[in-house]
Design a protein around this motif. Sequence first.
Motif, PDB file in Angstrom:
ATOM      1  N   ALA A 139       0.837  -1.205   0.000  1.00 25.71           N
ATOM      2  CA  ALA A 139       0.000   0.000   0.000  1.00 25.71           C
ATOM      3  C   ALA A 139       0.866   1.247   0.000  1.00 25.71           C
ATOM      4  CB  ALA A 139      -0.928   0.012   1.220  1.00 25.71           C
ATOM      5  N   SER A 140       1.949   1.199   0.773  1.00 25.15           N
ATOM      6  CA  SER A 140       2.880   2.333   0.815  1.00 25.15           C
ATOM      7  C   SER A 140       3.512   2.564  -0.556  1.00 25.15           C
ATOM      8  CB  SER A 140       3.968   2.059   1.856  1.00 25.15           C
ATOM      9  OG  SER A 140       4.893   3.126   1.911  1.00 25.15           O
ATOM     10  N   ALA A 141       3.961   1.475  -1.195  1.00 26.23           N
ATOM     11  CA  ALA A 141       4.587   1.586  -2.513  1.00 26.23           C
ATOM     12  C   ALA A 141       3.588   2.079  -3.563  1.00 26.23           C
ATOM     13  CB  ALA A 141       5.175   0.241  -2.928  1.00 26.23           C
ATOM     14  N   ALA A 142       2.362   1.558  -3.503  1.00 27.70           N
ATOM     15  CA  ALA A 142       1.339   1.948  -4.484  1.00 27.70           C
ATOM     16  C   ALA A 142       0.956   3.412  -4.328  1.00 27.70           C
ATOM     17  CB  ALA A 142       0.103   1.063  -4.342  1.00 27.70           C
ATOM     18  N   ASN A 143       0.843   3.886  -3.088  1.00 25.00           N
ATOM     19  CA  ASN A 143       0.464   5.279  -2.870  1.00 25.00           C
ATOM     20  C   ASN A 143       1.603   6.228  -3.210  1.00 25.00           C
ATOM     21  OD1 ASN A 143      -2.316   6.025  -1.330  1.00 25.00           O
ATOM     22  ND2 ASN A 143      -1.760   3.889  -1.013  1.00 25.00           N
ATOM     23  N   TYR A 144       2.843   5.784  -3.009  1.00 25.09           N
ATOM     24  CA  TYR A 144       3.979   6.589  -3.473  1.00 25.09           C
ATOM     25  C   TYR A 144       3.895   6.743  -4.991  1.00 25.09           C
ATOM     26  CZ  TYR A 144       8.753   7.961  -4.648  1.00 25.09           C
ATOM     27  OH  TYR A 144       9.836   8.633  -5.144  1.00 25.09           O
ATOM     28  N   ALA A 145       3.724   5.611  -5.678  1.00 21.67           N
ATOM     29  CA  ALA A 145       3.673   5.634  -7.138  1.00 21.67           C
ATOM     30  C   ALA A 145       2.485   6.433  -7.643  1.00 21.67           C
ATOM     31  CB  ALA A 145       3.619   4.203  -7.682  1.00 21.67           C
ATOM     32  N   SER A 146       1.351   6.328  -6.947  1.00 25.04           N
ATOM     33  CA  SER A 146       0.151   7.069  -7.349  1.00 25.04           C
ATOM     34  C   SER A 146       0.368   8.573  -7.247  1.00 25.04           C
ATOM     35  CB  SER A 146      -1.033   6.655  -6.468  1.00 25.04           C
ATOM     36  OG  SER A 146      -2.169   7.438  -6.754  1.00 25.04           O
ATOM     37  N   GLY A 147       0.940   9.006  -6.111  1.00 24.62           N
ATOM     38  CA  GLY A 147       1.194  10.426  -5.924  1.00 24.62           C
ATOM     39  C   GLY A 147       2.209  10.962  -6.913  1.00 24.62           C
ATOM     40  N   TYR A 148       3.246  10.174  -7.188  1.00 26.99           N
ATOM     41  CA  TYR A 148       4.308  10.628  -8.082  1.00 26.99           C
ATOM     42  C   TYR A 148       3.814  10.718  -9.523  1.00 26.99           C
ATOM     43  CZ  TYR A 148       9.161  11.304  -9.520  1.00 26.99           C
ATOM     44  OH  TYR A 148      10.333  11.832 -10.004  1.00 26.99           O
ATOM     45  N   THR A 149       3.076   9.681  -9.961  1.00 24.14           N
ATOM     46  CA  THR A 149       2.593   9.704 -11.347  1.00 24.14           C
ATOM     47  C   THR A 149       1.547  10.787 -11.552  1.00 24.14           C
ATOM     48  OG1 THR A 149       1.805   8.313 -13.160  1.00 24.14           O
ATOM     49  CG2 THR A 149       0.688   8.035 -11.066  1.00 24.14           C
ATOM     50  N   SER A 150       0.753  11.088 -10.528  1.00 25.43           N
ATOM     51  CA  SER A 150      -0.230  12.162 -10.637  1.00 25.43           C
ATOM     52  C   SER A 150       0.456  13.512 -10.821  1.00 25.43           C
ATOM     53  CB  SER A 150      -1.115  12.189  -9.386  1.00 25.43           C
ATOM     54  OG  SER A 150      -2.016  13.268  -9.431  1.00 25.43           O
ATOM     55  N   ALA A 151       1.510  13.742 -10.029  1.00 23.34           N
ATOM     56  CA  ALA A 151       2.247  15.004 -10.131  1.00 23.34           C
ATOM     57  C   ALA A 151       2.966  15.116 -11.480  1.00 23.34           C
ATOM     58  CB  ALA A 151       3.252  15.121  -8.988  1.00 23.34           C
ATOM     59  N   MET A 152       3.581  14.021 -11.919  1.00 29.93           N
ATOM     60  CA  MET A 152       4.301  14.047 -13.196  1.00 29.93           C
ATOM     61  C   MET A 152       3.340  14.246 -14.366  1.00 29.93           C
ATOM     62  SD  MET A 152       7.519  13.974 -12.674  1.00 29.93           S
ATOM     63  CE  MET A 152       7.811  13.987 -14.440  1.00 29.93           C
ATOM     64  N   SER A 153       2.164  13.646 -14.283  1.00 30.43           N
ATOM     65  CA  SER A 153       1.169  13.815 -15.342  1.00 30.43           C
ATOM     66  C   SER A 153       0.714  15.272 -15.427  1.00 30.43           C
ATOM     67  CB  SER A 153      -0.030  12.899 -15.083  1.00 30.43           C
ATOM     68  OG  SER A 153      -1.032  13.085 -16.044  1.00 30.43           O
ATOM     69  N   GLN A 154       0.513  15.881 -14.262  1.00 34.85           N
ATOM     70  CA  GLN A 154       0.109  17.291 -14.230  1.00 34.85           C
ATOM     71  C   GLN A 154       1.197  18.172 -14.836  1.00 34.85           C
ATOM     72  OE1 GLN A 154      -0.969  18.684 -10.317  1.00 34.85           O
ATOM     73  NE2 GLN A 154      -1.162  20.808 -10.968  1.00 34.85           N
ATOM     74  N   LEU A 155       2.453  17.871 -14.510  1.00 41.04           N
ATOM     75  CA  LEU A 155       3.567  18.653 -15.044  1.00 41.04           C
ATOM     76  C   LEU A 155       3.688  18.456 -16.550  1.00 41.04           C
ATOM     77  CD1 LEU A 155       6.036  20.461 -14.504  1.00 41.04           C
ATOM     78  CD2 LEU A 155       7.366  18.364 -14.126  1.00 41.04           C
ATOM     79  N   GLU A 156       3.516  17.224 -17.014  1.00 44.71           N
ATOM     80  CA  GLU A 156       3.602  16.946 -18.448  1.00 44.71           C
ATOM     81  C   GLU A 156       2.532  17.713 -19.216  1.00 44.71           C
ATOM     82  OE1 GLU A 156       3.856  13.082 -21.430  1.00 44.71           O
ATOM     83  OE2 GLU A 156       2.649  12.954 -19.598  1.00 44.71           O
ATOM     84  N   ASN A 157       1.311  17.729 -18.684  1.00 40.69           N
ATOM     85  CA  ASN A 157       0.235  18.468 -19.347  1.00 40.69           C
ATOM     86  C   ASN A 157       0.513  19.966 -19.363  1.00 40.69           C
ATOM     87  OD1 ASN A 157      -1.222  16.116 -19.811  1.00 40.69           O
ATOM     88  ND2 ASN A 157      -2.378  16.275 -17.912  1.00 40.69           N
ATOM     89  N   MET A 158       1.111  20.447 -18.286  1.00 41.93           N
ATOM     90  CA  MET A 158       1.416  21.873 -18.186  1.00 41.93           C
ATOM     91  C   MET A 158       2.469  22.274 -19.221  1.00 41.93           C
ATOM     92  SD  MET A 158       3.071  23.912 -14.947  1.00 41.93           S
ATOM     93  CE  MET A 158       1.935  23.137 -13.812  1.00 41.93           C
ATOM     94  N   LEU A 159       3.569  21.538 -19.264  1.00 42.41           N
ATOM     95  CA  LEU A 159       4.654  21.888 -20.187  1.00 42.41           C
ATOM     96  C   LEU A 159       4.252  21.672 -21.639  1.00 42.41           C
ATOM     97  CD1 LEU A 159       7.781  20.404 -18.334  1.00 42.41           C
ATOM     98  CD2 LEU A 159       6.975  22.764 -18.371  1.00 42.41           C
ATOM     99  N   GLY A 160       3.297  20.770 -21.876  1.00 41.74           N
ATOM    100  CA  GLY A 160       2.868  20.498 -23.237  1.00 41.74           C
ATOM    101  C   GLY A 160       1.791  21.428 -23.754  1.00 41.74           C
ATOM    102  N   ALA A 161       1.223  22.247 -22.854  1.00 43.79           N
ATOM    103  CA  ALA A 161       0.161  23.169 -23.273  1.00 43.79           C
ATOM    104  C   ALA A 161       0.737  24.283 -24.143  1.00 43.79           C
ATOM    105  CB  ALA A 161      -0.536  23.749 -22.052  1.00 43.79           C
ATOM    106  N   ASP A 162      -0.008  24.672 -25.183  1.00 43.44           N
ATOM    107  CA  ASP A 162       0.470  25.700 -26.119  1.00 43.44           C
ATOM    108  C   ASP A 162       0.776  27.022 -25.413  1.00 43.44           C
ATOM    109  OD1 ASP A 162       0.273  23.959 -28.221  1.00 43.44           O
ATOM    110  OD2 ASP A 162      -1.731  24.622 -28.819  1.00 43.44           O
ATOM    111  N   GLY A 163      -0.064  27.388 -24.464  1.00 39.53           N
ATOM    112  CA  GLY A 163       0.117  28.674 -23.790  1.00 39.53           C
ATOM    113  C   GLY A 163       1.345  28.749 -22.913  1.00 39.53           C
ATOM    114  N   PHE A 164       1.893  27.552 -22.527  1.00 41.53           N
ATOM    115  CA  PHE A 164       3.070  27.523 -21.664  1.00 41.53           C
ATOM    116  C   PHE A 164       4.339  27.179 -22.427  1.00 41.53           C
ATOM    117  CE2 PHE A 164      -0.066  26.237 -18.184  1.00 41.53           C
ATOM    118  CZ  PHE A 164      -0.171  27.534 -17.712  1.00 41.53           C
ATOM    119  N   SER A 165       4.242  26.933 -23.715  1.00 42.40           N
ATOM    120  CA  SER A 165       5.393  26.478 -24.488  1.00 42.40           C
ATOM    121  C   SER A 165       6.390  27.604 -24.722  1.00 42.40           C
ATOM    122  CB  SER A 165       4.932  25.905 -25.834  1.00 42.40           C
ATOM    123  OG  SER A 165       6.048  25.579 -26.632  1.00 42.40           O
ATOM    124  N   LEU A 166       7.535  27.500 -24.073  1.00 44.76           N
ATOM    125  CA  LEU A 166       8.592  28.493 -24.298  1.00 44.76           C
ATOM    126  C   LEU A 166       9.191  28.332 -25.688  1.00 44.76           C
ATOM    127  CD1 LEU A 166      10.460  28.445 -20.848  1.00 44.76           C
ATOM    128  CD2 LEU A 166       8.576  29.918 -21.606  1.00 44.76           C
TER     129      LEU A 166
END
Length: 457
Positions: free
Chosen positions: A78-105
Motif C-alpha cells: 500500500a505504501s509503494a502503491a500510494n507513493y507511485a500514485s502520488g508521483y505519477t499524478s504530479a508528473m502527469s500534471q507537469l507533463e500536461n502543463m509543459l505540453g500546453a500551447d500557452g506555456f510552451s517556451l
Amino acid sequence: MNLVNIALSGMNANRVALDVTAQNVANINTPGYSRQQAVMASLAGGKYDKTSPGMGVEVTSIRRVTDQYLVKQTWSTASAANYASGYTSAMSQLENMLGADGFSLSAGLDSLFASLNDATTKPESTPLRQQVINESEALARRFNTLTESLHNQHKDVHDQRNAAISHANSLMSNIAEVNKQIVEMQGTGGNPAQLMDTRDALVGELSKVMEVKTTDQADGSIQVSLASGQPLVMGSDASVIKAIPDPSDPYLADIHIEFGNQTFAVKGDLGGKLGSLHDYQVDVLKPYQDAIDDMARSLADEMNAVLAAGQDLNGNAGKALFSYDPANPAASLTITDIKSDELAFSSDGNPGNSDNLKDLIAISNKPVSITGFGSLSLNDAFTAMVGETAIKARQAESDYQAKQSMFEQSVAARDNVSAVNSDEEAANLMTFANAHNANMKVISTANQLFDSVLQLF
C-alpha cells in the motif's frame, strides 16, 4: 448424570460456535474484517476414574483467523502503491502543463526569432520593429505564466504535505488509543478481535501516508516506526510529525518526529504519499523552476548584451529590451519601456545595416548554461525538459500500474486467509446446528433413561 453434563457442554460449545459463525456472516461485507473460529477442547475425565470417557467439551478461545505476514505485505505494498500514485499524478500534471500551447517556451522563442528574421528584410521598418517588441513581451508573459503555474504546484505540494501530516498524526493517536484498549481487554479476558481489525485498518491507512514497520508486543500492543527506525507509536503513546519550513523556501520542509521529549530528523526515504510529495518537489519541480529561471536570465542577458553593442535609428547606444529581478528571473521577466526606433539593429547607426540584428538572431542557437541540462540553446533546453518530463511520466505510470497490481494481489492473499467465505460459513451453520441438536437429543435420551430407572421402583 454425566451424560447430561457432557451434552450440556456440547450444547454450550456449539452455541458459541453458532454465535461466532453468525458474527462472521453479519460481517461478510465489512472491509478488513477477519473471520473468527471457536477453538474447542475436550474436557478430561476424573483423575481416578479410568472408565470416564471425559467431561465433555469447552470453547477455550475464539481465534481470529489472520496471517500477520500477509497483513504486513498489504501495508508494504500500500505504501509503494500510494507513493507511485502520488508521483505519477504530479508528473502527469507537469507533463500536461509543459505540453500546453500557452506555456510552451519553444513556441514563444520561435515566434520571437521569426520576427527578428522578418526584420532583416527591412531593418528600419517600424511595424517590423514593433513586432519584435510585441513578441518579446509575449515571450516574457509565457515565462511569467509558466513559472506561476509551477509555483502554484509547488504550493499545492506543500499543502498536500501538511494535510498528509495532519492525517498521519490523527492515525497515530488512534492507533495508540486502540493499543491501550486491546491491552486492557486482554487483561480482563475479553476478545479483542474487532479492536485488532480496527488497528490493522488504521496501520494500513498510515502506511499509505508513509512506509512503516511494526513489532508485536507481549501485551497485545504493537510498536509502529518509520522504515528508517524513528518511533511513531509505542504502546499507548504516539509521536507527532512536524514539517519544519526551509529558510530558503517556505514551501519546502524538513520532516521531524517528536516523541515525548525527543526529536528525530527524518533524512531517509519516507515512502507513501509523503515520500512521493518530497521526491517530486525536490527532485523534479524545484530543479525545473531553477532551470526556467536560468533560461529567462540567459535570454534577457544575451539579448540585452547584443543590443548594448549596437546603435538605434537615432544613432544612440542600444537600450535593454528585457528586465528582471535577479532573485526570481522567470516570474519577473518583462520588457523595458523601449520604443521601436530604439532597437539597436545596427552596429553603426545606419538604418539599412542589420549586422547587430544578425547577432540577435544568432542567440537562438547559442549554448547557454541551464541547471540540470548542461550547455545548450534555449529552445533545446526547453525541448529537453518537455522530453524528460514525458519519459518520467511514462515511467511513473508504468511503476504505478505494477505497484498497484502488487497491492491488489497482497489484499487478495490476505482476504483468501482472513475474509469471510459465505459457502464455508453456511456449511459451518449446518455443522454446528446439527451438533447442537444432537446434544439436545443426548439430553432427551438421558431423561428417558432416568425415567426408565425411576419406573423400576
